[in-house]
Design a protein around this motif. Sequence first.
Motif, short mmCIF file in Angstrom:
data_model
loop_
_atom_site.label_atom_id
_atom_site.label_comp_id
_atom_site.label_asym_id
_atom_site.label_seq_id
_atom_site.Cartn_x
_atom_site.Cartn_y
_atom_site.Cartn_z
N LYS A 48 0.94 -1.21 -0.05
CA LYS A 48 -0.07 -0.12 -0.14
C LYS A 48 0.86 1.30 -0.18
CE LYS A 48 -4.12 -1.93 2.35
NZ LYS A 48 -4.91 -1.97 3.46
N ASN A 49 1.83 1.16 0.74
CA ASN A 49 2.81 2.20 0.74
C ASN A 49 4.30 1.76 0.17
OD1 ASN A 49 1.18 4.00 2.21
ND2 ASN A 49 1.48 2.64 4.00
N GLU A 51 7.04 3.14 -1.14
CA GLU A 51 8.11 3.95 -0.69
C GLU A 51 8.49 3.46 0.92
OE1 GLU A 51 9.69 5.25 -3.12
OE2 GLU A 51 7.85 4.49 -4.35
N SER A 52 7.69 2.99 1.57
CA SER A 52 7.87 2.84 3.07
C SER A 52 8.97 1.50 3.07
CB SER A 52 6.77 2.36 3.65
OG SER A 52 7.01 2.02 5.06
N ASP A 55 7.48 -0.82 6.17
CA ASP A 55 6.52 -1.77 5.63
C ASP A 55 7.02 -2.84 5.05
OD1 ASP A 55 4.64 -0.09 6.72
OD2 ASP A 55 3.49 0.44 4.82
N GLN A 93 7.11 -5.16 -4.65
CA GLN A 93 8.05 -4.95 -3.63
C GLN A 93 8.93 -6.09 -3.35
OE1 GLN A 93 4.89 -2.80 -3.69
NE2 GLN A 93 6.32 -1.67 -5.07
N ASP A 127 -1.44 -3.92 -0.87
CA ASP A 127 -2.53 -3.42 -1.84
C ASP A 127 -3.01 -4.44 -2.71
OD1 ASP A 127 -4.35 -1.33 -2.73
OD2 ASP A 127 -2.95 -1.03 -4.36
#
Length: 137
Positions: A48-49, A51-52, A55, A93, A127
């Motif tokens: 969902k994030n 760039e994190s 996470d 990711q 996501d």
Amino acid sequence: MKKLSRRLFLGNTTALSLAGFFGLMPAADKSKQNKKGDFVHHVYFWLKNPESAADKAKLIEGLTTLKKIKPIRLARIGEPASTNRDVIERGYQVSWLLFFDNLEDQEVYQKHPVHLKFVENYSNLWDKVIVYDSVDV
């Protein structure tokens, strides 16, 4: 009959032993290769994030807990490689690659309490998930 010296005898037997050992190496390697019916389960996660880093690290931590599930023969956690060609998907990711002896072992993994707990605890991070299952032919 020719007399064989100890040095020549040892040299010949060592050479024959090594030749035998290395001659058997392809057979040993072949036993490590996949056999027909091996089940491959490859999962790709879109966070969902994206760039994190936190996470991503948390998801990897969760996937690592799954490695202890018994029917898994081989498990690998990955991220997109730096390769860049039109046919390569690099939007995910994290990837999760698993090898099982058969479909039944993979089904045990799917229903395992550790796997169910992983989904419960970490599904809020992603996501989108795409799974590619295949059987070795």
